[in-house]
Design a protein around this motif. Structure first.
Motif, PDB file in Angstrom:
ATOM      1  N   ALA A 171       0.828  -1.208   0.000  1.00  0.00           N
ATOM      2  CA  ALA A 171       0.000   0.000   0.000  1.00  0.00           C
ATOM      3  C   ALA A 171       0.862   1.259   0.000  1.00  0.00           C
ATOM      4  CB  ALA A 171      -0.930  -0.009   1.211  1.00  0.00           C
ATOM      5  N   GLU A 172       1.947   1.237   0.755  1.00  0.00           N
ATOM      6  CA  GLU A 172       2.853   2.390   0.792  1.00  0.00           C
ATOM      7  C   GLU A 172       3.521   2.606  -0.563  1.00  0.00           C
ATOM      8  OE1 GLU A 172       5.498   1.458   3.940  1.00  0.00           O
ATOM      9  OE2 GLU A 172       4.007   1.762   5.532  1.00  0.00           O
ATOM     10  N   LEU A 173       3.913   1.524  -1.209  1.00  0.00           N
ATOM     11  CA  LEU A 173       4.534   1.631  -2.529  1.00  0.00           C
ATOM     12  C   LEU A 173       3.545   2.183  -3.542  1.00  0.00           C
ATOM     13  CD1 LEU A 173       6.846   1.114  -4.512  1.00  0.00           C
ATOM     14  CD2 LEU A 173       6.035  -1.250  -4.734  1.00  0.00           C
ATOM     15  N   LEU A 174       2.309   1.722  -3.479  1.00  0.00           N
ATOM     16  CA  LEU A 174       1.284   2.201  -4.396  1.00  0.00           C
ATOM     17  C   LEU A 174       1.048   3.691  -4.202  1.00  0.00           C
ATOM     18  CD1 LEU A 174      -0.879   1.562  -6.527  1.00  0.00           C
ATOM     19  CD2 LEU A 174      -2.451   1.033  -4.651  1.00  0.00           C
ATOM     20  N   GLN A 175       0.985   4.119  -2.961  1.00  0.00           N
ATOM     21  CA  GLN A 175       0.785   5.538  -2.683  1.00  0.00           C
ATOM     22  C   GLN A 175       1.940   6.378  -3.217  1.00  0.00           C
ATOM     23  OE1 GLN A 175       1.157   7.208   1.435  1.00  0.00           O
ATOM     24  NE2 GLN A 175      -0.997   7.736   1.144  1.00  0.00           N
ATOM     25  N   ALA A 176       3.152   5.881  -3.047  1.00  0.00           N
ATOM     26  CA  ALA A 176       4.325   6.610  -3.552  1.00  0.00           C
ATOM     27  C   ALA A 176       4.289   6.701  -5.072  1.00  0.00           C
ATOM     28  CB  ALA A 176       5.605   5.919  -3.078  1.00  0.00           C
ATOM     29  N   ARG A 177       3.940   5.615  -5.733  1.00  0.00           N
ATOM     30  CA  ARG A 177       3.834   5.628  -7.195  1.00  0.00           C
ATOM     31  C   ARG A 177       2.774   6.618  -7.656  1.00  0.00           C
ATOM     32  NH1 ARG A 177       2.420  -0.168  -9.041  1.00  0.00           N
ATOM     33  NH2 ARG A 177       2.227   0.961 -11.024  1.00  0.00           N
ATOM     34  N   PHE A 178       1.632   6.623  -6.978  1.00  0.00           N
ATOM     35  CA  PHE A 178       0.542   7.529  -7.355  1.00  0.00           C
ATOM     36  C   PHE A 178       0.975   8.984  -7.220  1.00  0.00           C
ATOM     37  CE2 PHE A 178      -3.090  10.121  -5.967  1.00  0.00           C
ATOM     38  CZ  PHE A 178      -3.920   9.987  -7.065  1.00  0.00           C
ATOM     39  N   ARG A 179       1.587   9.321  -6.098  1.00  0.00           N
ATOM     40  CA  ARG A 179       2.008  10.704  -5.883  1.00  0.00           C
ATOM     41  C   ARG A 179       3.067  11.135  -6.886  1.00  0.00           C
ATOM     42  NH1 ARG A 179       2.432  10.789   0.777  1.00  0.00           N
ATOM     43  NH2 ARG A 179       0.174  10.969   1.178  1.00  0.00           N
ATOM     44  N   THR A 180       3.989  10.253  -7.185  1.00  0.00           N
ATOM     45  CA  THR A 180       5.039  10.582  -8.148  1.00  0.00           C
ATOM     46  C   THR A 180       4.462  10.811  -9.533  1.00  0.00           C
ATOM     47  OG1 THR A 180       6.689   9.313  -6.905  1.00  0.00           O
ATOM     48  CG2 THR A 180       7.177   9.780  -9.218  1.00  0.00           C
ATOM     49  N   ALA A 181       3.563   9.928  -9.951  1.00  0.00           N
ATOM     50  CA  ALA A 181       2.950  10.047 -11.274  1.00  0.00           C
ATOM     51  C   ALA A 181       2.122  11.322 -11.374  1.00  0.00           C
ATOM     52  CB  ALA A 181       2.096   8.821 -11.570  1.00  0.00           C
ATOM     53  N   CYS A 182       1.375  11.652 -10.316  1.00  0.00           N
ATOM     54  CA  CYS A 182       0.565  12.871 -10.329  1.00  0.00           C
ATOM     55  C   CYS A 182       1.447  14.111 -10.394  1.00  0.00           C
ATOM     56  CB  CYS A 182      -0.326  12.925  -9.088  1.00  0.00           C
ATOM     57  SG  CYS A 182      -1.715  11.782  -9.106  1.00  0.00           S
ATOM     58  N   ARG A 183       2.541  14.096  -9.653  1.00  0.00           N
ATOM     59  CA  ARG A 183       3.450  15.239  -9.655  1.00  0.00           C
ATOM     60  C   ARG A 183       4.042  15.454 -11.044  1.00  0.00           C
ATOM     61  NH1 ARG A 183       5.940  13.801  -5.568  1.00  0.00           N
ATOM     62  NH2 ARG A 183       7.718  12.731  -6.523  1.00  0.00           N
ATOM     63  N   ARG A 184       4.415  14.377 -11.688  1.00  0.00           N
ATOM     64  CA  ARG A 184       4.980  14.491 -13.042  1.00  0.00           C
ATOM     65  C   ARG A 184       3.951  15.008 -14.037  1.00  0.00           C
ATOM     66  NH1 ARG A 184       8.133   8.627 -13.226  1.00  0.00           N
ATOM     67  NH2 ARG A 184       9.965   9.278 -11.998  1.00  0.00           N
ATOM     68  N   ALA A 185       2.693  14.616 -13.836  1.00  0.00           N
ATOM     69  CA  ALA A 185       1.644  15.004 -14.784  1.00  0.00           C
ATOM     70  C   ALA A 185       0.953  16.310 -14.408  1.00  0.00           C
ATOM     71  CB  ALA A 185       0.602  13.883 -14.876  1.00  0.00           C
ATOM     72  N   GLY A 186       1.265  16.829 -13.235  1.00  0.00           N
ATOM     73  CA  GLY A 186       0.642  18.070 -12.798  1.00  0.00           C
ATOM     74  C   GLY A 186      -0.773  17.893 -12.301  1.00  0.00           C
ATOM     75  N   LEU A 187      -1.099  16.710 -11.800  1.00  0.00           N
ATOM     76  CA  LEU A 187      -2.446  16.430 -11.302  1.00  0.00           C
ATOM     77  C   LEU A 187      -2.462  16.438  -9.789  1.00  0.00           C
ATOM     78  CD1 LEU A 187      -3.540  13.485 -13.637  1.00  0.00           C
ATOM     79  CD2 LEU A 187      -3.573  15.942 -14.064  1.00  0.00           C
ATOM     80  N   GLN A 188      -3.659  16.617  -9.241  1.00  0.00           N
ATOM     81  CA  GLN A 188      -3.797  16.611  -7.796  1.00  0.00           C
ATOM     82  C   GLN A 188      -5.230  16.261  -7.414  1.00  0.00           C
ATOM     83  OE1 GLN A 188      -2.884  20.604  -6.645  1.00  0.00           O
ATOM     84  NE2 GLN A 188      -4.723  21.474  -7.528  1.00  0.00           N
ATOM     85  N   PRO A 189      -5.417  15.669  -6.224  1.00  0.00           N
ATOM     86  CA  PRO A 189      -6.789  15.450  -5.740  1.00  0.00           C
ATOM     87  C   PRO A 189      -7.478  16.802  -5.590  1.00  0.00           C
ATOM     88  CG  PRO A 189      -5.204  14.183  -4.456  1.00  0.00           C
ATOM     89  CD  PRO A 189      -4.408  15.146  -5.298  1.00  0.00           C
ATOM     90  N   GLU A 190      -8.742  16.862  -5.919  1.00  0.00           N
ATOM     91  CA  GLU A 190      -9.463  18.131  -5.846  1.00  0.00           C
ATOM     92  C   GLU A 190     -10.816  17.904  -5.198  1.00  0.00           C
ATOM     93  OE1 GLU A 190     -10.988  21.745  -8.809  1.00  0.00           O
ATOM     94  OE2 GLU A 190      -9.905  20.031  -9.603  1.00  0.00           O
ATOM     95  N   ARG A 191     -11.166  18.758  -4.293  1.00  0.00           N
ATOM     96  CA  ARG A 191     -12.468  18.676  -3.639  1.00  0.00           C
ATOM     97  C   ARG A 191     -13.391  19.716  -4.258  1.00  0.00           C
ATOM     98  NH1 ARG A 191     -14.589  16.576   0.968  1.00  0.00           N
ATOM     99  NH2 ARG A 191     -16.350  17.674   1.911  1.00  0.00           N
ATOM    100  N   PHE A 192     -14.476  19.240  -4.857  1.00  0.00           N
ATOM    101  CA  PHE A 192     -15.417  20.145  -5.489  1.00  0.00           C
ATOM    102  C   PHE A 192     -16.423  20.630  -4.443  1.00  0.00           C
ATOM    103  CE2 PHE A 192     -14.278  17.164  -9.021  1.00  0.00           C
ATOM    104  CZ  PHE A 192     -13.525  18.073  -9.740  1.00  0.00           C
ATOM    105  N   VAL A 193     -16.538  21.930  -4.314  1.00  0.00           N
ATOM    106  CA  VAL A 193     -17.482  22.523  -3.363  1.00  0.00           C
ATOM    107  C   VAL A 193     -18.741  22.930  -4.117  1.00  0.00           C
ATOM    108  CG1 VAL A 193     -17.880  24.374  -1.702  1.00  0.00           C
ATOM    109  CG2 VAL A 193     -15.597  23.340  -1.910  1.00  0.00           C
ATOM    110  N   LEU A 194     -19.875  22.349  -3.721  1.00  0.00           N
ATOM    111  CA  LEU A 194     -21.137  22.634  -4.386  1.00  0.00           C
ATOM    112  C   LEU A 194     -21.963  23.619  -3.561  1.00  0.00           C
ATOM    113  CD1 LEU A 194     -22.069  19.047  -5.667  1.00  0.00           C
ATOM    114  CD2 LEU A 194     -20.632  20.803  -6.725  1.00  0.00           C
ATOM    115  N   ASP A 195     -22.860  24.309  -4.243  1.00  0.00           N
ATOM    116  CA  ASP A 195     -23.630  25.395  -3.630  1.00  0.00           C
ATOM    117  C   ASP A 195     -24.960  24.857  -3.087  1.00  0.00           C
ATOM    118  OD1 ASP A 195     -24.837  27.730  -2.877  1.00  0.00           O
ATOM    119  OD2 ASP A 195     -24.696  28.718  -4.824  1.00  0.00           O
ATOM    120  N   CYS A 196     -25.115  24.915  -1.771  1.00  0.00           N
ATOM    121  CA  CYS A 196     -26.372  24.478  -1.140  1.00  0.00           C
ATOM    122  C   CYS A 196     -27.328  25.648  -0.896  1.00  0.00           C
ATOM    123  CB  CYS A 196     -26.082  23.781   0.188  1.00  0.00           C
ATOM    124  SG  CYS A 196     -25.147  22.243   0.043  1.00  0.00           S
TER     125      CYS A 196
END
Length: 365
Positions: free
Chosen positions: A321-346
């Motif tokens: 699991a730790e290796l997978l997380q490291a791979r994910f973060r590295t790949a996202c950093r190279r591609a310029g991607l990031q987790p994003e939280r969408f805020v919706l209007d209530c």
């Protein structure tokens, strides 16, 4: 020829009716449909047909208090899912109806024709406080039967009329049929869409998700939603060790190319009856690595097939699991991607005056 080797059920995810369920008093070993095992009696198997039964529910909005889930209410217009994803965590819900989480889950479906009316009733109740409604949390709202029933579209229409925020999770490009509604919702900051891409390999996708749209069609849907101004997220979910994990970096690079900036991943979960069904699937399609896959899964889940505990069920532990997380973060950093939280209007929420379900006092607001 090895007569003990498991046989393959073509064009379906589950390879049997099921393995007894927790709620089956008779502990049956099949799903009760003679066609599933007719080959052992009368020769060539009969093609399994999908059936849809109308379910007239009393309510449609479900609430949860799970501390590790990012929504507190959801709506599901369908039970069961024809996509047939072998890993689907919703499969065990069919056991509540004395149906198998195996082939019954993907062939004996239920549709709730009153879904839109019931949602209007729920939203119009005095004292209702709006929070985003999650669609697609149990079964896919854009599975093939949506083409004829159009229940998901009707639910989106209700949300648009009431200015109610909604999120949609799917693995189908059929969502593009409702792009007109999604555009209007997005203009009011009322919608976010998540599309899951498990693999870029079409052959592997066919084995994992036999009746879901191809990976390329899902990527196209992501791109078109983004171009239309709809907030969109790519979920690399689930990641199956030694089966799909080698494609993680390629998926991240591909979605970056089409302009998607929000991405996340979830390692496979195998709750209740999903675990034996998944092991059966491995024995049919990947017998050479079945033991390896399950060993890695158990290494992430505290030595078990599944960890049901809050928080840790979504955050596996261990070296893999730790290796997978490291791979994910590295790949996202190279591609310029990031987790994003969408805020919706209530704050826009309001009951339309012409809704017949709205109490008179609410219509006057």
């Amino acid at each position: 020829m090895d007569h003990d080797a498991p046989s393959r059920v073509h064009a379906r995810g589950a390879q049997s009716g099921a393995l007894s369920s927790r709620f089956d008093a008779q502990q049956r070993s099949t799903d009760g449909d003679w066609r599933d095992h007719v080959a052992t009696l009368d020769g060539p198997p009969v093609k399994l047909r999908t059936t849809v039964t109308e379910e007239h529910a009393r309510s449609i909005l479900s609430f949860n208090t799970s501390p590790d889930i990012g929504f507190d209410r959801s709506v599901n217009a369908y039970r069961g899912c024809e996509h047939g994803c072998i890993y689907c965590f919703a499969r065990p819900t069919h056991a509540y109806h004395d149906l198998s989480p195996g082939l019954d889950f993907e062939t004996q479906l239920f549709a709730k024709p009153d879904a839109a009316r019931l949602l209007r009733q729920a939203l119009a109740r005095p004292g209702y406080v709006p929070q985003p409604i999650a669609m697609g949390t149990n079964t896919d709202p854009y599975q093939p039967i949506e083409h004829d029933w159009r229940l998901s579209r009707a639910l989106l229409q209700v949300c648009l009329e009431a200015n109610h925020p909604v999120t949609v999770t799917t693995k189908s490009d059929r969502i593009l049929a409702d792009l007109d509604l999604l555009r209007h919702l997005a203009d009011r900051q009322l919608v976010a869409v998540s599309i899951s891409v498990t693999t870029l390999d079409p052959r592997l996708a066919t084995l994992l998700e036999p009746r879901a749209p191809t990976p390329m069609r899902r990527l196209t849907a992501l791109e078109q939603l983004r171009a239309a101004g709809v907030p969109v997220h790519c979920a690399i979910s689930p990641i199956i060790p030694a089966i799909t994990d080698d494609g993680l970096e390629a998926i991240i690079a591909r979605i970056a190319e089409i302009g998607i900036i929000s991405v996340g991943y979830i390692p496979v979960r195998l709750p209740h009856e999903v675990a034996p069904l998944f092991r059966e699937w491995l024995a049919v399609h990947f017998p050479d690595r079945a033991a390896k896959v399950m060993n890695i899964v158990r290494s992430m889940r505290g030595g078990r097939d599944n960890d049901p505990a809050f928080f840790t069920r979504m955050r596996p532990q261990g070296v893999w699991a730790e290796l997978l997380q490291a791979r994910f973060r590295t790949a996202c950093r190279r591609a310029g991607l990031q987790p994003e939280r969408f805020v919706l209007d209530c704050a826009r929420f309001a009951i339309p005056a012409d809704w017949p379900e709205a109490p008179a006092q609410r219509q006057l607001l």
